[in-house]
Every structure is written in structure tokens, then in C-alpha cells.
Write an enzyme that holds these catalytic residues in place. Structure first.
Site, short mmCIF file in Angstrom:
data_model
loop_
_atom_site.label_atom_id
_atom_site.label_comp_id
_atom_site.label_asym_id
_atom_site.label_seq_id
_atom_site.Cartn_x
_atom_site.Cartn_y
_atom_site.Cartn_z
N GLY A 65 -25.77 7.66 182.63
CA GLY A 65 -26.05 6.11 181.89
C GLY A 65 -24.77 5.61 180.95
N GLY A 66 -23.59 6.41 180.96
CA GLY A 66 -22.49 5.93 180.41
C GLY A 66 -22.95 6.23 178.81
N SER A 95 -16.52 12.64 176.63
CA SER A 95 -17.79 12.07 177.10
C SER A 95 -18.67 11.78 176.24
CB SER A 95 -18.08 13.56 178.13
OG SER A 95 -19.28 13.07 178.71
N SER A 96 -19.79 11.09 176.88
CA SER A 96 -21.19 11.09 176.32
C SER A 96 -22.38 11.82 177.00
CB SER A 96 -21.61 9.43 176.43
OG SER A 96 -20.61 8.48 175.96
N GLU A 98 -12.01 9.92 186.01
CA GLU A 98 -12.30 10.21 184.53
C GLU A 98 -11.27 9.83 183.49
OE1 GLU A 98 -15.89 11.12 183.70
OE2 GLU A 98 -15.49 12.41 185.51
N THR A 140 -20.43 14.49 186.74
CA THR A 140 -19.97 13.18 187.20
C THR A 140 -18.63 13.25 187.89
OG1 THR A 140 -19.94 10.92 186.40
CG2 THR A 140 -18.68 12.66 184.97
N THR A 193 -22.96 9.48 188.14
CA THR A 193 -23.49 10.71 187.30
C THR A 193 -24.80 10.97 187.45
OG1 THR A 193 -21.84 9.85 185.50
CG2 THR A 193 -23.59 11.40 185.04
N ARG A 239 -15.39 19.99 182.11
CA ARG A 239 -14.94 18.63 181.96
C ARG A 239 -13.65 18.68 182.69
NH1 ARG A 239 -16.61 13.35 181.38
NH2 ARG A 239 -15.47 12.06 179.82
N ASP A 242 -12.23 7.59 180.85
CA ASP A 242 -12.90 8.10 179.67
C ASP A 242 -11.85 8.27 178.50
OD1 ASP A 242 -15.56 7.72 180.54
OD2 ASP A 242 -15.87 9.90 180.89
O1 DON Z 1 -18.43 11.53 180.59
C1 DON Z 1 -19.03 10.06 180.34
O2 DON Z 1 -19.52 9.80 179.38
C2 DON Z 1 -19.12 9.19 181.55
N1 DON Z 1 -17.98 9.56 182.44
C3 DON Z 1 -20.53 9.28 182.18
C4 DON Z 1 -20.60 8.31 183.20
C5 DON Z 1 -21.97 7.93 183.54
O3 DON Z 1 -22.81 8.41 183.01
C6 DON Z 1 -22.09 6.97 184.76
N2 DON Z 1 -23.58 6.65 184.65
N3 DON Z 1 -24.23 5.81 184.80
#
Ligand code: DON
Length: 555
Positions: free
Chosen positions: A458-459, A438-439, A406, A385, A367, A93, A409
Site C-alpha cells: 500500500g505504498g 521503504s514504507s 525500486e 515488492t 507489493t 531490499r 523510492d
Molecule cells: O518499499 C516501498 O515502500 C514501496 N516500494 C512499496 C510499494 C507498495 O507497497 C505498492 N503497493 N501497493
């Protein structure tokens, strides 16, 4: 407390004692882009193992899917080393530059400056992906780094035909890319969005990859390239220093382990929230026998489990090197039992009756996830990502590398939602060299009968997608079914259940509304990549999400 921990550990490691599996009959690779899947297969055929393939696929995605991930970003690589039987989590990360402060995205009045943590070099954290790929190759690979990076270098140098998805990604980010000449030169040749089929060549990126291949970490984090990146970042309002790059290290962490009715879950520890939320939700669901419930009741209980687990994400989680988290408590079956008591059988729990705050943002494609299994039984689940589509949009000249955004986040200010609508508190505040929460949830599932490798972008919806995938696998689904099943999502606040067409029957919709749920149908979302291996039949199945353009190969 200690007794509890001992009991809990025994429960986890005693669970799901898998029948000693034979080796898989085939190699399998699933990724979000056909050229990247092929790159993985190529190094496997050249004698590489799953870890070489992971380096090759990750690097190829940096070339063919740079709106999602790349050398300017970071992520997580969850590994299973077959011999000796071990799981390892590589935390690649990004971290915040040393000059970062908790209020750096606020104006003098203390208001968050819209877009400041999302655009341009000030939004970029120090990349982790290059270090992760070198680490993965050196420590676990069988081929040289140059061999693993060769397919990516070729794709960057010789080019590849732009696919319709890439075309639309550029088209939706013209303004972001136009601001930065180096990025515009690559993605907007002659000032225009290139058409589908355009041969996209990235010679600067090829050179950067070659430098990494020749010099390892030093090629990216020190010397000419580092200086070029730092100079360009600082000249355009960013705060990176040479020392930030030089001092970046990946962290090898213990994956989290949980259990659901005998199925073992191996998943991402902080600095991701993924494993904790996933295992907490499954712990809540462990107290029920979902198979005996109606479809409506199943959905009700799963949505409530999501609500409670996401609530704790907002409250407690951040970078483990900076904050103390009650992880043992959150993952304890007793804690889950306590939460279960307040779930009513016939009624939605209003989120406002629980504690702190998150909000929702639209999901979009950026991502990426890869799943890999080799014939020796080595496995990789990795999600990585640059955060939003094309990250910060900023490309330091001569590098070919899009830098991430990033930093978004982190929590720019308590109570103020980030780009994904997530809020948090001090646990995820900005600090020098801290990793933003992060997720991303790369995950392995193991039962007595087989295993699954899965994950998705997918955030904030990543974790609920992996949860539904895990439940599907538990119910007998193979890779194809895991990536295809309709999805629904609840993340505590807003107090809304988002669902894909087909996720609920008409009767279930009526029933859920009667229980007090607010439902909102959304476009299909996610881009899951999964592999399953059935110990009994020996069958290896790989699948890429039908919602997108990825491919899966078993050979
Ligand atoms: O680390 C994370 O949770 C976010 N930066 C991920 C971003 C993400 O999955 C975007 N996708 N659709």
C-alpha cells in the site's frame, strides 16, 4: 542522552513480558494468492518450518503474482525463531547500481525526467529477493532449497489458470509490458491480454528458479544468468554491472522494538521507515487512554499521531549504512510527550505549521505481504515488492524475471515527489549501493495474552494500516478483524485525511470537519495478511484481506 537510552531500553524490554506460551496448536499461512498459500502449507506438511514456508510462499508469489513481487525485486523478512527466542530482520531490499548518481533522473536543466525512475531497466535497482530466499533457507530452514522452491518451479513450468485479478493487472499495464519483447511474450501471448482461466506457463522463470535451487546465490548473481541480465539491462539504457550483482548481500538487522500500554511491537528498522513511524505514532498515542475517549476523539488523536510521525519520515530517514538518523530520539517516549503537547483536543493541527514535505499518490495493488506461524512457534512477517505494478516492466530475455523499479523510492530531486507522492531530502538521495527508503512494515505484536503477525502492501499507506491493525489487536481484535477494519490515513502532506467507506460515522465526519480536517473518501485499499494466536484458548486465527483474492489456512 545515554541515560535516556538506558531508561528507554529498560522500558522496552521490561514491557509486555509475555506469559511463556505453549506451542501453537496449528500451522498458519496467509498470503495474497491461493496457490502461494497452498505452497506454504505443502512444505510445512513435508516437515518444513515457518522459514521454509516463507521461502516457498515468496517464490510462489514470484510466479503467480509477478506484478507485485518477484526475483527481480526485494523486501523484508521479519523472523521470530522460537528456539532460542530471537527476532531477526532480513533486509533483502534492492540497492542502487554503482554507476547511479543523485541526479541520474534529471535532465541538463535539472528537471526530473517524468517516468525515468519508473520505466525500463534504468529504473531497476539490484534485486535482493533471490539472496534473501537463499539466506532464509540456509540459515533458518529445515528442508533443502530445492524442496522449498519446488512448488514455485512447478507452478512456473506447468502453469496455473489466470485469475481475474492477474488478468486486470496485465490489462492495466499493456503499454508497459508491450515495450519489452520478453515480458510481452509471457504476459501478452499473441499480442493480447490473456483471458481469465488461461493456463499461464513461465518456462524461463522455472529455469531461473531451478538455477537458484541448484547453485544458491551464485545461480542468480553470477554466471550465465547474471551475464544475461547485465547485457540486456545495458543494451536497453540501464547501468548495471556484473560487480553490482556479485557484491549484493542481504543485511541481517536488529528489528525495532516499541511498546504501547504493555503491548510489545517488533517491526522493521531502516532501510524501511515503517517501524519508526509506527512506533513513534504509538508512542504519541501511549499518552492517552483511547478507550475512555469518544469515537471522534480517538480518530482525531490517531490522525494527529500519524501526521507527526510521517513528518519525521520525510525529514530524517534513509539507508542506515549511509545516513545517521536520530532513531533513539524519534523512538523516545520523551520525544513523543513533547509532540503531544502541541496536539489540541478540539482542533486539527495544520500540517503547514510543521516542517518539511511529503505529498500523496494513489494506492494500487503491487507489493505483497505474507504471515506465517508454525507449530513450534516460529514466525515470519514479510513484505516484498517490485514496486509499481510489474515493476520496470523490463524482463531480460531468457530469464522470466521482471525487474523492479525500486529506484523510484529514492529522492530524484529534493522537493520533487516520487511515484507515491513522497518527497524527502539528502537522507534518501541516490548513491551507489545505497538502499532506497521503504514504507514496508512487517510487524509482530505481543501481549500477555497472545501475539499477532501482520503487514500489507500500500505504498505510504502501509504504515497507517499497520498502526490501525495494531490498535485493533490491542482492543481485542483477532486476525479477521485486523484485516477487515475500515481504514483511514494521514501522512502530513497533503493535509488531507483519506478514508474508506465506513471508516467514520456521519457524526464523526461532521465532528472532524468542524475540527478543521479536510476529508476525502477513497476506494478500499490495502491487502493485509494477519495471524493471531491466543495463548489462553490456544486458538490460532489467520485471515487474508477481504478486499482482495488472498487466502489464509490454519491446519
Ligand atoms: O518499499 C516501498 O515502500 C514501496 N516500494 C512499496 C510499494 C507498495 O507497497 C505498492 N503497493 N501497493
Amino acid at each position: 542522552m545515554k541515560r535516556l537510552a538506558v531508561f528507554f531500553t529498560a522500558l522496552l524490554f521490561g514491557a509486555a513480558a509475555a506469559a511463556a506460551p505453549l506451542k501453537p496448536s496449528h500451522n498458519a499461512v496467509a498470503s495474497a494468492q491461493p496457490f502461494a498459500t497452498r505452497a506454504g502449507m505443502q512444505v510445512l506438511q513435508e516437515g518444513g518450518n515457518a522459514f521454509d514456508a516463507a521461502v516457498a510462499v515468496s517464490a510462489a508469489l514470484a510466479v503467480v503474482e509477478p506484478y507485485s513481487s518477484g526475483l527481480g525485486g526485494g523486501g523484508f523478512w521479519l523472523l521470530h525463531v522460537a528456539k532460542p527466542d530471537r527476532n531477526i530482520f532480513i533486509d533483502g531490499r534492492e540497492y542502487a547500481p554503482a554507476a547511479a548518481t543523485p541526479t541520474m533522473y534529471q535532465d541538463k536543466q535539472g528537471n526530473v525526467i517524468p517516468g525515468a525512475s519508473l520505466n525500463g531497466p534504468l529504473s531497476a535497482a539490484i534485486p535482493g529477493e533471490p539472496a534473501a530466499l537463499v539466506y532464509l533457507n540456509r540459515k533458518y530452514g529445515r528442508l533443502s532449497l530445492a524442496q522449498d522452491l519446488a512448488p514455485a518451479i512447478r507452478l512456473a513450468r506447468e502453469g496455473f489458470p489466470l485469475d481475474p485479478l492477474f488478468h486486470s493487472m496485465i490489462a492495466t499495464r499493456v503499454n508497459k509490458l508491450k515495450r519489452w519483447p520478453a515480458a510481452a511474450a509471457v504476459f501478452l501471448p499473441h499480442g493480447r491480454v490473456p483471458p481469465t482461466g488461461y493456463l499461464l506457463k513461465q518456462p524461463d522463470l522455472a529455469r531461473t528458479l531451478e538455477l537458484l535451487a541448484k547453485q544458491g546465490d551464485a545461480g542468480f548473481y553470477q554466471g550465465r544468468l547474471a551475464k544475461e541480465m547485465v547485457d540486456a539491462v545495458r543494451a536497453n539504457g540501464g547501468i548495471w554491472s556484473l560487480a553490482d550483482l556479485r557484491d549484493y548481500r542481504v543485511k541481517a538487522r536488529q528489528p525495532l522494538v516499541g511498546e504501547y500500554h504493555g503491548m510489545k511491537i517488533i517491526s522493521a528498522p531502516p532501510s524501511s521507515s515503517g517501524g519508526i513511524v509506527l512506533i513513534e505514532a504509538l508512542n504519541i498515542l501511549s499518552g492517552y487512554d483511547l478507550a475512555d475517549d469518544s469515537g471522534l476523539m480517538q480518530k482525531h488523536l490517531i490522525i494527529e499521531a500519524m501526521r507527526y510521525a510521517y513528518r519525521d519520515r520525510a525529514d530524517y530517514l534513509g539507508d542506515p549504512d549511509f545516513v545517521k538518523m536520530p532513531i533513539a530520539r524519534l523512538l523516545s517516549p520523551y520525544y513523543a510527550a513533547g509532540l503531544r503537547v502541541s496536539i489540541l483536543p478540539d482542533q486539527a493541527t495544520p500540517s503547514r505549521d510543521l516542517a518539511p514535505v511529503t505529498a500523496m499518490a494513489p494506492e494500487s495493488r503491487h507489493t505483497t505481504h505474507i504471515s506465517i506461524l508454525d507449530k513450534e512457534g516460529n514466525r515470519v512477517a514479510a513484505t516484498f515488492t517490485v514496486n509499481f505494478r510489474f515493476g520496470s516492466g523490463f524482463m531480460p530475455p531468457h530469464t522470466g524475471v521482471i525487474l523492479n523499479d525500486e529506484m523510484d523510492d529514492f529522492v530524484s530531486k529534493p522537493g520533487v515527489p516520487n511515484g507515491f507522492g513522497l518527497v524527502g531530502n539528502a537522507a534518501n538521495a541516490i548513491a551507489p549501493h545505497k538502499r532506497p527508503l521503504s514504507s514496508m512494515t512487517p510487524t509482530f505484536l505481543e501481549t500477555r495474552h497472545g501475539l499477532a503477525i501482520l503487514g500489507t502492501p500500500g505504498g505510504s499507506r502501509i504504515i497507517s494500516m499497520v498502526l490501525l491493525g495494531a490498535l485493533d489487536y490491542f482492543n481485542g481484535g483477532d486476525a479477521k478483524s485486523i484485516v477487515s477494519i475500515p481504514r483511514y490515513h494521514m501522512q502530513y502532506l497533503p493535509d488531507v485525511v483519506f478514508y474508506e467507506p465506513g471508516a467514520f460515522t456521519p457524526d464523526e465526519i461532521t465532528g472532524l470537519v468542524k475540527m478543521g480536517y479536510t476529508l476525502r473518501q477513497v476506494h478500499p485499499y490495502g491487502n493485509m495478511q494477519a495471524i493471531t494466536w491466543d495463548y489462553k484458548t490456544g486458538k490460532v486465527t489467520a485471515a487474508s484481506d477481504p478486499r482482495d483474492i488472498g487466502t489464509a489456512e490454519v491446519r
